[in-house]
Design a protein around this motif. Sequence first.
Motif, mmCIF file in Angstrom:
data_model
loop_
_atom_site.group_PDB
_atom_site.id
_atom_site.type_symbol
_atom_site.label_atom_id
_atom_site.label_comp_id
_atom_site.label_asym_id
_atom_site.label_seq_id
_atom_site.Cartn_x
_atom_site.Cartn_y
_atom_site.Cartn_z
ATOM 1 N N HIS A 43 4.566 -2.060 -17.467
ATOM 2 C CA HIS A 43 3.568 -2.118 -18.540
ATOM 3 C C HIS A 43 2.179 -1.743 -18.021
ATOM 4 O O HIS A 43 1.424 -1.029 -18.676
ATOM 5 N N LEU A 44 1.851 -2.216 -16.812
ATOM 6 C CA LEU A 44 0.541 -1.880 -16.238
ATOM 7 C C LEU A 44 0.407 -0.367 -16.066
ATOM 8 O O LEU A 44 -0.615 0.230 -16.405
ATOM 9 N N VAL A 45 1.456 0.268 -15.541
ATOM 10 C CA VAL A 45 1.421 1.723 -15.342
ATOM 11 C C VAL A 45 1.184 2.428 -16.674
ATOM 12 O O VAL A 45 0.388 3.366 -16.786
ATOM 13 N N GLU A 46 1.858 1.939 -17.745
ATOM 14 C CA GLU A 46 1.693 2.536 -19.067
ATOM 15 C C GLU A 46 0.259 2.383 -19.565
ATOM 16 O O GLU A 46 -0.307 3.301 -20.177
ATOM 17 N N VAL A 77 -4.832 -2.580 -8.906
ATOM 18 C CA VAL A 77 -3.795 -3.258 -8.135
ATOM 19 C C VAL A 77 -3.254 -4.435 -8.948
ATOM 20 O O VAL A 77 -4.026 -5.222 -9.487
ATOM 21 N N MET A 78 -1.916 -4.547 -9.041
ATOM 22 C CA MET A 78 -1.321 -5.761 -9.591
ATOM 23 C C MET A 78 -0.156 -6.178 -8.714
ATOM 24 O O MET A 78 0.747 -5.372 -8.436
ATOM 25 N N LEU A 79 -0.170 -7.422 -8.262
ATOM 26 C CA LEU A 79 0.920 -8.008 -7.507
ATOM 27 C C LEU A 79 1.535 -9.131 -8.320
ATOM 28 O O LEU A 79 0.818 -9.871 -9.018
ATOM 29 N N ALA A 80 2.855 -9.259 -8.230
ATOM 30 C CA ALA A 80 3.560 -10.300 -8.975
ATOM 31 C C ALA A 80 4.511 -11.028 -8.052
ATOM 32 O O ALA A 80 5.073 -10.441 -7.118
ATOM 33 N N ALA A 81 4.700 -12.311 -8.318
ATOM 34 C CA ALA A 81 5.612 -13.119 -7.516
ATOM 35 C C ALA A 81 6.264 -14.158 -8.401
ATOM 36 O O ALA A 81 5.681 -14.617 -9.385
ATOM 37 N N SER A 82 7.487 -14.523 -8.053
ATOM 38 C CA SER A 82 8.175 -15.595 -8.780
ATOM 39 C C SER A 82 8.258 -16.819 -7.887
ATOM 40 O O SER A 82 8.455 -16.710 -6.671
ATOM 41 N N GLN A 83 8.099 -17.985 -8.545
ATOM 42 C CA GLN A 83 8.207 -19.256 -7.833
ATOM 43 C C GLN A 83 9.060 -20.167 -8.699
ATOM 44 O O GLN A 83 8.571 -20.783 -9.651
ATOM 45 N N GLY A 84 10.350 -20.218 -8.408
ATOM 46 C CA GLY A 84 11.259 -20.986 -9.247
ATOM 47 C C GLY A 84 11.334 -20.380 -10.635
ATOM 48 O O GLY A 84 11.650 -19.196 -10.799
ATOM 49 N N ASP A 85 11.020 -21.169 -11.658
ATOM 50 C CA ASP A 85 11.057 -20.675 -13.032
ATOM 51 C C ASP A 85 9.685 -20.242 -13.522
ATOM 52 O O ASP A 85 9.429 -20.181 -14.724
ATOM 53 N N LYS A 86 8.757 -19.956 -12.614
ATOM 54 C CA LYS A 86 7.405 -19.537 -12.971
ATOM 55 C C LYS A 86 7.131 -18.149 -12.406
ATOM 56 O O LYS A 86 7.664 -17.756 -11.367
ATOM 57 N N LYS A 99 -5.369 5.757 -8.755
ATOM 58 C CA LYS A 99 -4.418 5.165 -7.824
ATOM 59 C C LYS A 99 -4.012 3.781 -8.346
ATOM 60 O O LYS A 99 -4.868 2.955 -8.675
ATOM 61 N N VAL A 100 -2.694 3.555 -8.403
ATOM 62 C CA VAL A 100 -2.179 2.299 -8.945
ATOM 63 C C VAL A 100 -1.168 1.700 -7.979
ATOM 64 O O VAL A 100 -0.275 2.411 -7.473
ATOM 65 N N ILE A 101 -1.315 0.409 -7.710
ATOM 66 C CA ILE A 101 -0.303 -0.348 -6.983
ATOM 67 C C ILE A 101 0.226 -1.400 -7.944
ATOM 68 O O ILE A 101 -0.526 -2.260 -8.421
ATOM 69 N N LEU A 142 0.834 -1.202 0.000
ATOM 70 C CA LEU A 142 0.000 0.000 0.000
ATOM 71 C C LEU A 142 0.874 1.259 0.000
ATOM 72 O O LEU A 142 0.482 2.298 -0.549
ATOM 73 N N GLN A 143 2.089 1.132 0.582
ATOM 74 C CA GLN A 143 2.989 2.283 0.615
ATOM 75 C C GLN A 143 3.544 2.604 -0.772
ATOM 76 O O GLN A 143 4.105 3.687 -0.995
ATOM 77 N N GLN A 144 3.387 1.636 -1.722
ATOM 78 C CA GLN A 144 3.896 1.847 -3.073
ATOM 79 C C GLN A 144 2.829 2.412 -4.006
ATOM 80 O O GLN A 144 3.058 2.531 -5.216
ATOM 81 N N ALA A 145 1.644 2.730 -3.471
ATOM 82 C CA ALA A 145 0.576 3.282 -4.309
ATOM 83 C C ALA A 145 0.987 4.635 -4.865
ATOM 84 O O ALA A 145 1.614 5.449 -4.177
ATOM 85 N N ARG A 146 0.654 4.864 -6.124
ATOM 86 C CA ARG A 146 0.911 6.160 -6.755
ATOM 87 C C ARG A 146 -0.260 6.512 -7.656
ATOM 88 O O ARG A 146 -1.046 5.636 -8.040
ATOM 89 N N GLU A 147 -0.344 7.772 -7.995
ATOM 90 C CA GLU A 147 -1.450 8.229 -8.832
ATOM 91 C C GLU A 147 -0.954 8.343 -10.270
ATOM 92 O O GLU A 147 0.053 9.004 -10.545
#
Length: 872
Positions: free
Chosen positions: A864-867, A800-809, A770-772, A760-765
């Motif tokens: 890309h999401l921000v764009e 809002v978009m969250l991303a995570a890596s899990q090994g090679d995925k 408002k985009v996270i 939430l601290q990374q939210a920007r306009e």
Amino acid sequence: MTGAEIRERFLKYFEERGHRRVASSSLVLEGDPTLMFPNAGMVPFKRVFLGEETRDYSTATTSQKCMRVSGKHNDLEEVGRSKRHLTFFEMLGNFSFGDYFKKEAIEYAWDFLVNVLGMDPDDLVVSVLHDDDEAYSLWHDEIGLAENRIFRLGEKENFWQMGDTGPCGPCSEIHYITDRDAFEAGADPSQDGFHEIWNLVFMQYDQHEDGSRTPLPKPSVDTGMGLERVAMCMAGVEWAYEIDLLGPMMAEIQEISGVRYGTSEEQNVSLRVVADHSRSCSFLIGDGVLPSNEGRGYVLRRVLRRAARHGVLLGIEEPFLHRVAGTVVDTMGDAFPTLRERRAFIVETIRREEERFLRTLSRGLDLLEAEVREARQAGRSRLAGDVVFKLYDTYGFPTDLTEDILRGRDLDYDRDAFDACMQEQADRARAAWKGSGQTAPDEVYSAVVARGRSEFTGYDGLEQETRVVALLRGGEEVDSASEGEAVEVVVERTPFYGESGGQVGDTGSIEGPGGSVRVEDTLRPVDGLWVHRGQVSLGRIAVGDTVRACVDADQRAATVRNHSGTHLFHWALRQVLGPQVAQAGSLVGPDRLRFDFTHDLPLTSDEVRTIEDRVNALIFSDVPADVQEKSYDEAIASGAVAIFEEKYGDRVRVVNFGPSTELCGGTHARSTGEIGCFRILSQSAIGAGVRRVEAQTGFGVIESARRDHETLRETADILRSAPAELPDRVRKLLERQKELERELEKTRAEMRRGGSADPLQQAREVAGVKVIAARVEDANPKELRAMVDELKQRLGSGVVMLAASQGDKAALAMGVTADLTVRFKAGDLVKQVAGDVGGSGGGRPDFAQAGGSRPDGIDRALEHLVELVEAG
């Protein structure tokens, strides 16, 4: 004259002239992979016309149940709007298998119509094939018809074939004049003003796939007269729905709907559709077809739902078709007794399918409303064709219903795209339909049985001295077979049961003077032929050898126990669940029995216990078997249960164990005590409304109990508990596992918050939104979704978009708050950024997910999401 009177007069007329009265075959064809349903009276005799099968009669008469809802003969779309077309109808027919030909066929037809039914000859005309001088001469010289009443027409009107292949030949048709002015003005029967009532087909050829025709072994006769059509002429009415065979259904629908016939043409169409389709559904279900998404079941589902849709158009909002089906049974049950015997099953099956459809219809309306809203918001004046097709195909909406709704909203739809979807569906259906699910018997079997039928002696003993009449190897007849060779043996008399009626074929041996065959299976590929399939285990066997056929006694005894146990289970099942339950398939072998039946819910523990107790009580009572041979009608009238998958002749075998009475050609115990005991092993669902139970009898019960005991003892040893304490011990372990999982989830969440800044601290306009767009560590897709939902609530309004890596995925989760879904749709956004991580995704406007194989692209995806929002 009623339809029932016409039917009986017809059958009696030909019976008195030496024809065998043969009961209608089932709508579920046996042994013909080319047709989904019988579409003509001759279909059950197709192999006889081809010379591939013999009967103990050379002339026959029937009233055959027919359906025309698929393939070349498809009347579905005509029903309700056409005066004569029906999906279900009865075809009256008389047949000659190399006995009489054109002369007798023409004389019988004219005599019956004029002298038995009392039709006025002035109301009748005939047509013949343009070059069939023989038929023309018979009508003119023998019957005495004037030339202006005999029409020479082309192959389109006067050459008959059942399908793309099969028996065919020139025909002569008898027509009823409906417009005398047209007749007197010179119109012929290919034009309006005539009503075809009887088609006399002179079977001379067999049509092949390449279009060529070869003469049939014996010229034969196949005639067909639609019962409903001749009843219309006798009643003097223009519409088939006005005759007594359909009148009761029309009256019942009017009573249910409150709509009177004649109120409006569109409502008239709906009333007619329901009347016709109620008959089709009742007869299909009565013959064992169940609603499904393929083959015959799909046809039934479409017909049933089409009727239900027209009920909706009549203002009926509750299930009703099952009530009309009850009227069908009342109207047709005397002529077709199995309808009465299966009444509860037919009515219940239709009711359940109606309820499913009404729920589907509601979802379809919701989809249509959503598409209409989206079209208006986008400023479009019409819906996509694939949307209308989805409504038609998945939700059962007829296009006219969709058109009515759209017309009221000043909208249309892309008809070309819809037609393209329909064509694709038709192409897929043709590609998917591989036939009836059966394969046509090899010609070699037909050739063998044509020389003589096998005699089964296995009801009375397990050994038989007999003679080898044919040997088959690799699909061809041979004179002999030697040690090690696979072979099929045909003998004059055999104690081996051939696989049929759900019972597997016997195994054993055939011992000859010069060798022996180990029989691994016994088949009945065509009526009257037993084929013993196996391997020459010693020496040599030859055609003409006198041999001793010996059935494996232990295997037969185990199969007998399971087969008789199946009968008792069927009886107990109906006692516990009700008479609407019907057998939908079975398999009986020496090691187990499998029984499929119609029911929506799993058997409860109490029901399983009650069924087992009733079966075992009957076993322990040692009730003797009573086996009798009766006529089919007599057996059904006595309360015997007929099984859907079986084909019955005029004479049937009735097996009785006390309260259990079934038609069955299988081998059975001499008394229930021989079954030993009975136990249900498992149950499962194998389709909508169809359950499967597997069970065992005799020694199989003992073996299954031993296996269960060993499993229980081994499990108790692993958990260091007494068997009686296992349920409580396992329950506590599961509770502890859930507690540990909750603790693990809590620890992971704490680790994520401690290892990275609060997203939430990374939210920007961005462009006023408002985009996270943030990366989180060590989170699975389920956890990402929970975090996105939480952030949407905390953010109030935004993307809002969250991303995570899990090994090679890589895993992405996208959320859009409700107030912004008009501008940004999560599903669209995630599809566009998913390419950055080498994947794809999708979802709803407010939430979507994606996955990919390139976690190194996560940072680019976040940018890309921000764009996209900035452009947006």
